[in-house]
Write a protein that holds these residues in place. Structure first.
Motif, PDB file in Angstrom:
ATOM      1  N   ASP A   3     -26.827  30.940  16.088  1.00 21.93           N
ATOM      2  CA  ASP A   3     -28.227  30.495  15.922  1.00 21.93           C
ATOM      3  C   ASP A   3     -29.283  31.525  15.900  1.00 21.93           C
ATOM      4  O   ASP A   3     -29.022  32.329  17.207  1.00 21.93           O
ATOM      5  CB  ASP A   3     -28.560  29.197  16.709  1.00 21.93           C
ATOM      6  N   CYS A   4     -29.980  32.029  14.846  1.00 18.22           N
ATOM      7  CA  CYS A   4     -30.948  33.029  15.158  1.00 18.22           C
ATOM      8  C   CYS A   4     -32.332  32.585  15.003  1.00 18.22           C
ATOM      9  O   CYS A   4     -32.938  32.365  14.219  1.00 18.22           O
ATOM     10  CB  CYS A   4     -30.550  33.924  13.878  1.00 18.22           C
ATOM     11  N   GLY A   5     -32.407  32.086  16.225  1.00 19.04           N
ATOM     12  CA  GLY A   5     -33.995  31.558  16.563  1.00 19.04           C
ATOM     13  C   GLY A   5     -34.455  30.395  15.667  1.00 19.04           C
ATOM     14  O   GLY A   5     -35.654  30.097  15.525  1.00 19.04           O
ATOM     15  N   GLY A   6     -33.074  29.561  15.130  1.00 15.63           N
ATOM     16  CA  GLY A   6     -33.710  28.335  14.434  1.00 15.63           C
ATOM     17  C   GLY A   6     -33.701  28.811  13.075  1.00 15.63           C
ATOM     18  O   GLY A   6     -34.001  27.795  12.273  1.00 15.63           O
ATOM     19  N   VAL A   7     -33.971  29.962  12.664  1.00 17.66           N
ATOM     20  CA  VAL A   7     -34.353  30.124  11.345  1.00 17.66           C
ATOM     21  C   VAL A   7     -33.173  30.163  10.585  1.00 17.66           C
ATOM     22  O   VAL A   7     -33.121  29.837   9.315  1.00 17.66           O
ATOM     23  CB  VAL A   7     -35.109  31.526  11.312  1.00 17.66           C
ATOM     24  N   VAL A   8     -32.053  30.815  10.971  1.00 15.60           N
ATOM     25  CA  VAL A   8     -30.864  30.980  10.370  1.00 15.60           C
ATOM     26  C   VAL A   8     -29.569  30.317  11.328  1.00 15.60           C
ATOM     27  O   VAL A   8     -29.524  30.676  12.564  1.00 15.60           O
ATOM     28  CB  VAL A   8     -30.325  32.416   9.986  1.00 15.60           C
ATOM     29  N   GLN A   9     -28.981  29.355  10.845  1.00 16.83           N
ATOM     30  CA  GLN A   9     -27.921  28.674  11.680  1.00 16.83           C
ATOM     31  C   GLN A   9     -26.744  29.012  10.865  1.00 16.83           C
ATOM     32  O   GLN A   9     -26.417  28.314   9.641  1.00 16.83           O
ATOM     33  CB  GLN A   9     -28.311  27.432  12.182  1.00 16.83           C
ATOM     34  N   LEU A  10     -25.539  29.259  11.420  1.00 22.41           N
ATOM     35  CA  LEU A  10     -24.253  29.396  11.075  1.00 22.41           C
ATOM     36  C   LEU A  10     -23.220  28.152  11.511  1.00 22.41           C
ATOM     37  O   LEU A  10     -23.338  27.699  12.910  1.00 22.41           O
ATOM     38  CB  LEU A  10     -23.389  30.390  11.102  1.00 22.41           C
ATOM     39  N   PHE A  11     -22.796  27.156  10.879  1.00 21.30           N
ATOM     40  CA  PHE A  11     -22.088  26.104  11.334  1.00 21.30           C
ATOM     41  C   PHE A  11     -20.515  26.071  11.148  1.00 21.30           C
ATOM     42  O   PHE A  11     -20.197  27.210  10.529  1.00 21.30           O
ATOM     43  CB  PHE A  11     -22.366  24.808  10.397  1.00 21.30           C
ATOM     44  N   SER A  12     -19.872  25.404  11.945  1.00 22.50           N
ATOM     45  CA  SER A  12     -18.469  25.585  12.183  1.00 22.50           C
ATOM     46  C   SER A  12     -17.875  25.652  11.056  1.00 22.50           C
ATOM     47  O   SER A  12     -16.524  26.097  10.835  1.00 22.50           O
ATOM     48  CB  SER A  12     -17.875  24.496  13.363  1.00 22.50           C
ATOM     49  N   ASP A  13     -18.042  24.992  10.097  1.00 22.29           N
ATOM     50  CA  ASP A  13     -17.637  24.749   8.709  1.00 22.29           C
ATOM     51  C   ASP A  13     -17.837  25.803   7.554  1.00 22.29           C
ATOM     52  O   ASP A  13     -17.457  25.650   6.628  1.00 22.29           O
ATOM     53  CB  ASP A  13     -17.752  23.248   7.930  1.00 22.29           C
ATOM     54  N   GLY A  14     -18.366  26.774   8.254  1.00 21.80           N
ATOM     55  CA  GLY A  14     -18.873  28.008   7.277  1.00 21.80           C
ATOM     56  C   GLY A  14     -20.265  27.783   6.483  1.00 21.80           C
ATOM     57  O   GLY A  14     -20.640  28.728   5.877  1.00 21.80           O
ATOM     58  N   THR A  15     -20.802  26.537   6.595  1.00 24.46           N
ATOM     59  CA  THR A  15     -22.266  26.464   5.873  1.00 24.46           C
ATOM     60  C   THR A  15     -23.311  26.988   6.581  1.00 24.46           C
ATOM     61  O   THR A  15     -23.241  27.074   7.784  1.00 24.46           O
ATOM     62  CB  THR A  15     -22.291  24.862   5.725  1.00 24.46           C
ATOM     63  N   ILE A  16     -24.375  27.155   5.891  1.00 20.93           N
ATOM     64  CA  ILE A  16     -25.396  28.105   6.069  1.00 20.93           C
ATOM     65  C   ILE A  16     -26.679  27.253   6.179  1.00 20.93           C
ATOM     66  O   ILE A  16     -26.633  26.612   5.149  1.00 20.93           O
ATOM     67  CB  ILE A  16     -25.670  29.405   5.766  1.00 20.93           C
ATOM     68  N   TYR A  17     -27.631  27.143   7.321  1.00 17.77           N
ATOM     69  CA  TYR A  17     -28.884  26.637   7.262  1.00 17.77           C
ATOM     70  C   TYR A  17     -29.841  27.844   7.235  1.00 17.77           C
ATOM     71  O   TYR A  17     -29.925  28.722   8.080  1.00 17.77           O
ATOM     72  CB  TYR A  17     -29.110  25.851   8.309  1.00 17.77           C
ATOM     73  N   ARG A  18     -30.750  27.735   6.302  1.00 16.37           N
ATOM     74  CA  ARG A  18     -31.829  28.998   6.359  1.00 16.37           C
ATOM     75  C   ARG A  18     -33.201  28.211   6.253  1.00 16.37           C
ATOM     76  O   ARG A  18     -33.170  27.668   5.090  1.00 16.37           O
ATOM     77  CB  ARG A  18     -31.620  30.074   5.481  1.00 16.37           C
ATOM     78  N   SER A  19     -34.043  28.288   7.343  1.00 17.83           N
ATOM     79  CA  SER A  19     -35.309  27.692   7.075  1.00 17.83           C
ATOM     80  C   SER A  19     -36.254  28.547   6.258  1.00 17.83           C
ATOM     81  O   SER A  19     -36.385  29.709   6.197  1.00 17.83           O
ATOM     82  CB  SER A  19     -36.251  27.371   8.441  1.00 17.83           C
TER      83      SER A  19
END
Length: 228
Positions: A10-26
């Protein structure tokens, strides 16, 4: 049933890497920075890498000041920061910086986006910086190139690469690859490199990494960014 994906980085909630390899980018980032309006500068976005869907933003003074001894605009390639993981040409702080550079230096400023980690591991960002220089070369060399670049107002023999933070790291790698005054991208010629608070790291700690750690960019976060 398997467990649901959970956040592993978790990079400050801006970028999150999930255990299945997916990415969340705000894309919803609150900037306490008002966008500067400068009527002496015009800007537009251009696609410079169709394969990777990468754009850059061009900034151009509307005219050359009467007192200026120069007859053409020099070129500045501005590489934004963001720890290789965040940032775009459109962020207010980078946009404002490019406006000031174009206005204060009477220059054509090209601010490219580049592929971000962790989706795209290094050296993807360095390759994209070089692609932006190749795009400039193509525009100058073609009769159908962008009018802002090959319209006769720009001196592509006077190109400078400026990078901020991780952009400074990219600028360093471009300096190693292209050099100063190299004719490999003719008629584009890079005359110098400016590294603004460049983001470097390695196996051995640099003096700045030894501490004290910053609240936002802690040593742990910086290490993870380089691992990505």
């Amino acid at each position: 049933m398997g467990s649901l994906p959970h956040v592993v980085e978790d990079c400050g909630g801006v970028v999150q890497l999930f255990s299945d390899g997916t990415i969340y980018r705000s894309n919803d980032i609150g900037f306490p920075v008002p966008i500067i309006t400068d009527q002496s500068i015009v800007f537009k976005d251009c696609l410079f890498d169709k394969t990777n869907d990468l754009h850059l933003r061009l900034y151009k003074p509307t005219s050359m000041p009467p007192s200026s001894p120069a007859k053409k605009f020099s070129v500045i390639l501005f590489l934004h920061g963001g720890g290789f993981c965040v940032g775009t040409r459109a962020w207010p702080n980078f946009h404002n910086c490019c406006l000031k550079l174009a206005s204060g230096l009477n220059a054509l400023v090209a601010a490219p986006d580049y592929r971000l980690a962790p989706e795209h591991r290094l050296p993807a960002a360095m390759e994209d910086g070089f692609s932006a220089l190749q795009w400039l070369q193509a525009q100058v060399s073609s009769d159908e190139g962008d009018a802002w670049v090959n319209g006769g107002e720009v001196d592509c023999d006077q190109v400078f690469v400026l990078g901020d933070s991780s952009g400074g790291n990219i600028a360093h790698h471009l300096a190693v690859r292209v050099g100063a005054g190299s004719t490999g991208l003719a008629p584009v010629r890079v005359r110098g490199y400016i590294l603004m608070a460049p983001f470097f790291g390695g196996v051995a700690r640099t003096k700045s990494e030894e501490g004290p750690s910053e609240q936002l960019l802690s040593l742990e976060i910086l290490d993870r960014q380089y691992e990505n």
